[in-house]
Design an enzyme around this catalytic site. Structure first.
Site, short mmCIF file in Angstrom:
data_model
loop_
_atom_site.label_atom_id
_atom_site.label_comp_id
_atom_site.label_asym_id
_atom_site.label_seq_id
_atom_site.Cartn_x
_atom_site.Cartn_y
_atom_site.Cartn_z
N ASN A 168 63.52 21.24 19.32
CA ASN A 168 63.69 22.39 20.20
C ASN A 168 64.08 21.93 21.61
OD1 ASN A 168 63.55 24.80 21.58
ND2 ASN A 168 61.69 25.48 20.59
N ASP A 169 63.14 21.32 22.31
CA ASP A 169 63.44 20.95 23.70
C ASP A 169 64.60 19.96 23.79
OD1 ASP A 169 61.38 22.57 24.48
OD2 ASP A 169 59.90 20.97 24.53
N VAL A 170 64.72 19.06 22.81
CA VAL A 170 65.75 18.01 22.90
C VAL A 170 67.16 18.55 22.64
CG1 VAL A 170 64.15 16.17 22.30
CG2 VAL A 170 65.49 17.26 20.50
N SER A 219 56.91 22.44 24.87
CA SER A 219 56.83 22.54 26.32
C SER A 219 56.67 23.98 26.77
CB SER A 219 58.09 21.96 26.94
OG SER A 219 59.17 22.81 26.67
#
Lengths: 456, 96
Positions: free
Chosen positions: A383-385, A424
Site C-alpha cells: 500500500n504505502d510503497v 501508516s
C-alpha cells in the site's frame, strides 16, 4: 607454543572466518557457503575457549545442549512469514546473553575502583538490557501478541528522558564505587530494561524494518562491550561487524522511507489517523475473469508484493501465476520495495521460498524507468510503497518516500480486502486512478481464481 | 586498553566496507546471519559458566550459555534454511 597463544590464534582465525563469511553473503551464489564459513568460525571460537582448561564442563554442557535443542527446533519449524519475529527474538537472546555475561563478571570480581572494566560492564549491561526488552516488544508486535499500532501515552518522551537520566546516574554511581554499589547496578539494569520497552512501543508496524535493524546493531554492540569486559578480541571484532551491519541496514531502511532515524524513533508515525485527505473518485472494481483477459493479452507484468502477501500466505500461488504468465510468453518481474514487509528483504525470502528465481526479483530503480512500458502491474497487499501521494502530494506524511510507480503502468490491478488505508494510516489516491482496477478479496483466493482461469 | 579500542574502531570500518556490498535481496539472511555472529558472546558465557566459583555466577553463566547458544545455533540454521531457497532460474526447461 603455549596453550594461551594457540587459543589466541584460533580466535584470530575465527574472526577472519566471520569476515570471509560476511563477504561471501554478498552474492546469492556464495551466500550459503559464506554462512557455513561463518558457522565454522563460531565453532572454532567455542572449541578454543573450551581448551582454556580449569572449567567446570557440566554446566557448560547443560547450557549448550538446552540452547542447541531450542535453537535447532525453532530454526527448523519457523514459517518463512514469521521470520521477522524469529530474528527479533534471537536478537533479544543475544542481548540477554551479553547482559548476563557482564553481570556475572561483576558479581564474580567486584572491582573496588573505577576503571576501564567497570565502564565496560556498565555498557554491556545497559546495551544488553535495551536490546533484550526492545527485541521482546518488537517480537510481540510482529507476532501480533501486542498491538501493531504505535502505543503512545502522555509525556512519553519526558518519561523516556527521565529513565535515561536515571540510567546515567545509576551507571555513574556504580562506576565510581563499583564494589559497594550493587543496588545501583541493579537499578541501572532495571532502568535499561524499561528504556528498551519505552523506546520500542511507540513504533508502528510499518516502521518495524528500521527497528529490527537497529536492535540487530545493538546486539552486536552488546557483544562488543562484553568483549571489553573480558578483554577478548574476537568478541570485539565480531560484535563490531554486527554493529556496523545493523547500522548500515538501518540507514538503508530510513532512506527507503525518506525519514530520519530520529523521526522513526520518536515520531510515533501513524499513531493518530491523519485527517481524511479527501482523495475521492470512482473506484473501479474488476472480476478475476476480466483480470484474466487483461493478463492473457499482456506482454509484460510486474508483481508488487507487500506484507499483505505474507499475511495471506499467497506467495506460492503468486509464483504459480507468474509461471503460467511466463509460459504464455509474458515477461514477468517482481518489484520489491526495500521496506515491503516487516524486515529488510522479507519479500525476497518469501518468493525465494516459493521457488521464484532470483533473477526475476528486481528493485524499484530497475522497474520505475520502464514502468510506462509495463502492461499490467499487480499490487498484492502493498500500500504505502505504491502510494503516488508520496510523489505528488506535498501535504502527505509519506511525501518524498521513493515508491514503485505502479500508477504509470498501462493498467494497475490492486488486490485488497477493502479500501482501508495501509499501516501508516495514509489514504492512497492510487485506488481512484483511471487506470487502476480493484480486485477485492483475500489475496490468496483472488490469485488462485486467476490461476484457475489460466488453467481452464 | 587502547589496543582494544584500536581493534574496535578498525573492525567497525571493516564491517562498513564488507556489508555495504550485500544486495538488498539478501538482507534478511544477512540479518539473521549477522545475528548469529553476535552470539559470539557465547565465548564470554562459556568462561562465566565454567569458571564460576559461586552458585550465583554459575547460574548467570549457564543462563548466558543457553541464550547465546539459541542465538548461535538457531541463527545459523535458519540462515542456511533461507539461503538454500535462493535458486537460479532453471536453464532450458520452460514450464510449458
Amino acid at each position: 607454543m603455549n596453550p594461551r597463544s594457540v587459543i589466541e590464534i584460533a580466535y584470530i582465525v575465527a574472526a577472519v572466518l566471520f569476515c570471509i563469511g560476511i563477504k561471501m553473503l554478498s552474492s546469492p551464489d556464495t551466500a550459503r557457503r559464506g554462512n557455513l564459513v561463518s558457522a565454522v568460525g563460531m565453532l572454532l571460537a567455542v572449541v578454543a575457549t573450551l581448551l582454556a582448561g580449569g572449567l567446570h564442563y557440566q554446566w557448560i554442557l547443560a547450557g549448550i545442549v538446552i540452547g542447541s535443542a531450542v535453537g535447532a527446533f525453532a530454526a527448523r519449524t519457523v514459517q518463512m512469514t514469521a521470520m521477522p519475529q524469529m530474528v527479533a527474538l534471537f536478537n533479544g537472546f543475544g542481548g540477554l546473553a551479553s547482559l548476563l555475561v557482564g553481570w556475572s563478571e561483576y558479581h564474580a570480581h567486584r572491582p573496588e575502583t573505577f576503571g576501564f572494566t567497570v565502564v565496560a560492564v556498565a555498557l554491556t549491561v545497559i546495551i544488553g538490557a535495551v536490546t533484550f526488552s526492545g527485541s521482546l516488544v518488537a517480537y510481540g508486535k510482529l507476532a501480533e501478541r501486542l498491538p501493531g499500532r504505535p502505543i503512545i501515552f502522555k509525556a512519553q518522551h519526558l518519561v523516556s528522558a527521565a529513565v535515561l537520566v536515571l540510567i546515567i546516574l545509576a551507571a555513574g554511581a556504580f562506576s565510581l564505587r563499583p564494589a559497594a554499589s550493587y543496588p545501583a547496578f541493579l537499578l541501572m539494569a532495571a532502568a535499561a530494561l524499561i528504556l528498551g520497552v519505552l523506546s520500542t512501543i511507540p513504533i508502528g508496524g510499518a516502521d518495524m524494518p528500521v527497528v529490527i535493524c537497529l536492535l540487530n546493531s545493538y546486539s552486536g554492540l552488546a557483544a562488543c562491550a562484553a568483549g571489553f569486559v573480558i578483554r577478548n578480541n574476537v568478541l570485539i571484532v565480531s560484535g563490531s561487524l554486527v554493529g556496523a551491519s545493523g547500522l548500515i541496514l538501518t540507514n538503508i531502511m530510513c532512506k527507503a522511507m525518506n525519514r530520519s532515524l530520529t523521526n522513526v524513533l520518536f515520531g510515533g508515525f501513524g499513531a493518530a489517523r491523519t485527517k481524511k485527505s479527501g482523495y475521492q473518485g470512482d473506484v473501479r472494481p474488476i472480476t478475476p475473469e476480466d483480470t484474466y483477459y487483461l493478463l492473457e493479452a499482456a506482454r509484460s507484468v510486474v508483481f508488487v508484493p507487500g506484507y499483505g502477501m505474507a499475511a495471506a500466505q499467497a506467495q506460492h500461488v503468486v509464483r504459480e501465476l507468474g509461471e503460467l504468465l511466463a509460459a504464455n510468453g509474458t515477461d514477468v518481474k517482481y518489484a520489491i520495495h526495500p521496506v515491503a514487509g516487516r524486515m529488510p528483504g522479507h519479500m525476497n525470502v518469501l518468493l525465494a521460498e516459493a521457488n521464484v528465481p532470483y533473477e526475476q526479483l528486481v528493485e524499484p530503480e530497475d522497474v520505475n524507468p520502464i514502468m510506462d512500458t509495463i502492461d499490467v502491474a499487480i499490487v498484492i497487499g502493498a500500500n504505502d510503497v505504491v502510494n503516488p501521494a508520496a510523489r505528488d502530494d506535498e501535504e502527505s506524511p509519506l511525501y518524498g518516500m521513493p515508491i514503485i510507480e505502479v500508477d504509470r503502468a498501462r493498467t494497475c490491478i490492486v488486490l485488497k480486502r477493502s479500501l482501508n488505508p495501509g499501516f501508516s494510516g495514509v489514504d492512497n489516491p492510487l485506488f481512484f486512478k483511471e487506470n487502476t482496477r480493484m480486485l477485492f478479496g483475500d489475496a490468496k483466493a483472488s490469485i488462485s481464481a486467476l490461476v484457475a482461469e489460466f488453467k481452464d | 586498553m587502547t589496543m582494544l579500542l584500536f581493534i574496535f574502531v578498525l573492525a567497525m570500518f571493516l564491517g562498513f566496507e564488507l556489508i555495504s556490498k550485500v544486495p538488498s535481496q539478501l538482507h534478511t539472511p544477512l540479518m539473521s546471519g549477522s545475528n548469529a555472529i553476535s552470539g559470539i558472546t557465547i565465548v564470554g558465557a562459556l568462561l562465566a559458566a565454567g569458571r564460576g566459583n559461586q552458585t550465583f555466577t554459575i547460574i548467570l553463566g549457564t543462563l548466558a550459555v543457553i541464550f547465546a547458544t539459541i542465538n548461535v545455533v538457531g541463527g545459523y540454521l535458519v540462515t542456511d534454511r533461507m539461503l538454500a531457497m535462493f535458486k537460479h532460474k532453471p536453464k532450458g526447461n520452460n514450464p510449458q
